[in-house]
Write a protein that holds these residues in place. Structure first.
Motif, short mmCIF file in Angstrom:
data_model
loop_
_atom_site.label_atom_id
_atom_site.label_comp_id
_atom_site.label_asym_id
_atom_site.label_seq_id
_atom_site.Cartn_x
_atom_site.Cartn_y
_atom_site.Cartn_z
N LYS A 35 33.84 43.41 49.67
CA LYS A 35 35.15 44.09 49.68
C LYS A 35 35.57 44.59 48.31
N HIS A 36 34.67 44.48 47.33
CA HIS A 36 35.05 44.84 45.96
C HIS A 36 35.60 46.25 45.85
N ASP A 37 35.08 47.14 46.66
CA ASP A 37 35.49 48.54 46.51
C ASP A 37 36.43 48.99 47.62
N THR A 38 37.25 48.08 48.07
CA THR A 38 38.23 48.43 49.10
C THR A 38 39.62 48.11 48.60
N PRO A 39 40.63 48.78 49.17
CA PRO A 39 42.00 48.49 48.74
C PRO A 39 42.39 47.05 49.06
N THR A 40 43.39 46.55 48.34
CA THR A 40 43.78 45.16 48.52
C THR A 40 44.98 45.02 49.46
N LYS A 98 42.76 41.98 53.74
CA LYS A 98 42.42 42.83 52.59
C LYS A 98 42.78 42.22 51.25
N ARG A 99 43.67 41.26 51.26
CA ARG A 99 44.16 40.75 49.97
C ARG A 99 43.02 40.11 49.19
N ASP A 100 43.09 40.21 47.86
CA ASP A 100 42.02 39.71 47.00
C ASP A 100 41.99 38.19 47.05
N ARG A 149 31.99 31.10 43.69
CA ARG A 149 31.75 31.16 42.25
C ARG A 149 32.93 31.71 41.47
N ILE A 150 34.11 31.43 41.93
CA ILE A 150 35.29 31.88 41.19
C ILE A 150 35.76 30.72 40.32
N VAL A 184 40.23 36.18 45.38
CA VAL A 184 40.08 35.59 44.05
C VAL A 184 41.42 35.09 43.49
#
Lengths: 507, 507
Positions: A86-91, A441-443, A459-460, A445
């Motif tokens: 999901k790194h390249d998707t909106p949050t 969608k929310r990050d 791994r965060i 991390v």
């Protein structure tokens, strides 16, 4: 090399394909094609002698490939969804026009049929307000070595930009400061030093107002008030469940510690010549009058986490007294009980709508009054302890950490109480019988900002939200120095209220 | 404002001067002029109403002035020198030409008459080498959530630039990796994950060589080897004092744990197909041959802190065997005992010169062999425990934390052992009877990088050496991601040795 050179032969990928048909063959559970690449890379490292500069690139690439292969293998055995996908998707979900339904979303029908399953528009609004409450933590200066400890690190013009909230559609109009005249150990964040910006007051939140575009989308001009809580609830657990104080003219009473923070003031301070209560009421009045004067419909939405949720309820009570007819709703996270039954009943009678977001495993919403709670109400007349019965207000949205595949399931009391954990679970909540929605969608991390709640496979790092070198910077001579704060970021009661006057005149 | 306006009169500075002659008058110990400014500023805040935008600037300035005054008052009552006064000064003494005296500085005369008082040229060289050792900590990836845990965060071309060491006059030519074939719990920093850059090896140090300008200044081409230690000595305290292993052909024996790290290798690893010993010997041989071939005088200077000091001594022993006639010196910090009397005597016979820098309150230099130390030597023949007698090597420069006005005096075992604490005390050392020299230039703030040793009055955060958000960065979508490491910063055994070959050919 001083050691003997390798005596094994170079094995090219082709050899492996020869021995093992590529269709279904595996070795140690790996597809042969990947296994062959791995061998190739290992052999490459062992046998090649450097002959030209091109080998550098090949080496780097093979290093990275090697690691990608290992990573893929690693992830294949895990039940935790990959966050990298999901790194390249909106949050956030796209904004939708909720103007026709905003009263319902803010509780006009007591959130009937909106919570289970959770309506996506409501989910998005809960997260929006929750992120305002989170901003009061993210920008707070907790550093006791800082002379600005207890203040906001940025001025109100910069706050949302610094925290990545410019897309929220709101603008901050006022910072709120609070003090407490009774001794509440550990509540006040205080600089270790004499020459601090304030010995008595802490930044406790802000008032913001929706801009024109957001106002059109949500169907009215919304005044949002966000209240900061405390980071570690254990700090006030012992100190805030002892005494109820009257509020208003009737039987309503509330916890004295919360009320003290909300209403204390002192002429000898710089930031609390007026109380938090007076500051926020003055600002709301100004905004209500201004936008009503332009013929706009106005709402007040109050949010806060933990102690901030308690302050928000006091704020809603007072606002309802002062602005009859103004639609007022509270969206609180992890808030403790605040007052007695009469307090709750008055809030209901005045039409204040409260959505309490809780996590089943979080202990704070059971405070104060873990013992003296609603279930004992039937004994009240008998025992005469009515005033000691703390009660919750409003409608509950109950979350469960077990619903998220990303979260550790141990009893991490601090992690479970963190607002970011709440926002994560709201974002993934479909209904009370389903687990985390896969299109959330929310990050993820963000959960680990100030705790260790994410499963290790992700791994965060835990508690990762930190300044580079705690704010020290290396100057021209190589010395580490504390940069002086920009003048406009030094808290200033006059400038802040004066700016407001100017801005209202400019509008 | 909602509260009543102030009823006190504005008091201008002039009034105070009128009542109190400005010469010697004080009030609460403050010069009147400052007191008057304070009153003026307070009155200003209470009485002025905002009338135009200029007031914003005045307000900001008065805020800052107010704080400066308080700060001055605060500092005036303290015995701790102000570090702010040195903010705009260099952090090192100017370089001086030491080419005529370099053999003495490196111990040719066993540092006679150079240590007490400490010769300023020697002091500067000790700090120079100590900062090389410090670099092995500062650039080390300790993050167990990183797939590169245990490696250097930068490649060898970038190391000194990233750490602000470009002015050192040295260039890194080789990274050294180490493993251990015996189990030394807690020694190896290991990623939590399968797909790590190396499961077996850690970056353990580097080889550097003086550039032409520095070579002229110091009178010879200097090869420097810096060895990394461990951060918390307690980790290996229990595991490394049990057994002596023979080294060389005679009676010399050394601690088996240190020797294992120094000499372990395995064909199945990527970074230790050759041992740390072999890597460093090969590099030194290459450099010695190269510069001898150009007719230059060459020296070898080995440095390290704690475990790194122990490895440095093994390194010196081996180098002295391999390069008879090469001037070899060791400058170690907080190093434990390493070997027996025979080991020490062989080092002496081969002409290795060792300067051991210790802090009186640090326990590590008393390890191993806190019990079986030199003072028991007279019993050796009797008890037959000669091989158990660990002994120190060389000449000692003994520091004392009580000599520095900047340091806390409590028994903070970790803080006292930290290399930055050592470098601070070396920088301030004049002689064994005098306290900290007032013209010491090194940045005091560095002491608190990874501990809490500076007195609170200095307001330096403790453990401040940290990455912003632990290396996470917000991407275009607002998501927090781990940036992938630049390909050239991924450890690569082939590239590193290959680069060296190319560079030697280019020179």
């Amino acid at each position: 090399m001083a050691t003997a050179t390798s005596t094994t032969k170079a094995i090219l990928p082709l050899h492996h394909h020869h021995h093992h048909p590529p269709t279904a063959a595996t070795k140690n559970g790996l597809p042969i094609s990947i296994r062959a690449y791995k061998d190739f890379i290992l052999e490459f490292h062992q046998n090649q002698k450097p002959s030209n500069r091109a080998i550098k690139l090949a080496e780097s690439l093979s290093n990275m490939l090697y690691q990608q292969i290992e990573r893929n293998l690693n992830h294949r055995t895990s039940n935790v969804p990959r966050i990298e996908d999901k790194h390249d998707t909106p949050t956030m979900s796209p904004k939708e026009d909720i103007s026709k339904k905003w009263q319902e979303i803010h509780g006009s029908n007591d959130w009937n049929n909106l919570l289970d399953p959770l309506h996506p528009w409501l989910r998005r609004e809960i997260v929006k307000y929750g992120e305002f409450a989170q901003a009061t933590y993210d920008a707070f200066d907790f550093d006791s070595f800082s002379e600005y400890c207890g203040s906001c690190r940025y001025n109100q013009q910069k706050l949302f930009e610094k925290l990545g909230l410019t897309k929220s559609g709101y603008e901050v109009t006022k910072y709120i400061y609070a003090m407490s005249q009774i001794d509440l150990p550990q509540w006040l964040e205080r600089s270790r030093f004499v020459d601090t910006w304030s010995k008595d007051s802490n930044w406790i939140g802000f008032v913001a107002v929706s801009d024109d575009e957001e106002t059109r989308r949500i169907g009215r001009r919304d005044i949002a008030v966000a209240w900061r809580g405390t980071v570690a609830p254990s700090e006030w657990y012992d100190n805030m469940q002892r005494k109820l104080e009257p509020i208003g003219q009737g039987e309503a009473k509330v916890e004295y510690g919360f009320l003290s923070i909300y209403s204390s003031k002192s002429e000898s301070t710089r930031y609390n010549k007026s109380s938090a209560s007076e500051q926020v009421m003055r600002e709301v009045m100004k905004l209500v009058n201004y936008y009503n004067g332009r013929g706009e419909e106005v709402s007040l939405t109050i949010t806060g986490h933990s102690l901030g949720g308690a302050l928000g309820l006091l704020n809603a009570y007072e606002a309802a007294k002062n602005f009859p007819g103004l639609p007022i709703s509270v969206i609180s996270f992890a808030a403790p009980r605040v007052g007695n039954i009469a307090f709750r009943d008055e809030l209901y009678q005045m039409g204040v709508k409260t959505l309490r977001v809780t996590i089943k495993q979080d202990v704070v919403p059971r405070m104060p009054g873990i013992v003296f709670n609603e279930s004992l109400q039937k004994f009240d007349d008998f025992t005469g302890t009515l005033e000691w019965v703390y009660t919750h207000v409003g409608v509950e949205l109950k979350l469960d950490i077990r619903s998220s595949p990303y979260l550790k399931k141990g009893m991490n009391l601090v992690g479970i109480h963190m607002l970011e954990t709440y926002l994560h679970l709201v974002d993934g909540f479909l209904d009370s019988t389903t687990t985390f929605r896969s299109d959330a969608k929310r990050d993820v991390v963000l959960v680990n900002k100030e705790c260790d709640m994410l499963v290790d496979e992700l791994r965060i790092p835990h508690n990762w939200y930190q300044l580079e070198n705690k704010g020290l910077e290396r100057n021209f001579h190589g010395r580490w120095v504390k940069p002086t704060r920009d003048p406009e970021d030094i808290p200033s009661p006059i400038v802040e209220s004066y700016n407001n006057v100017l801005e209202m005149q400019d509008s």
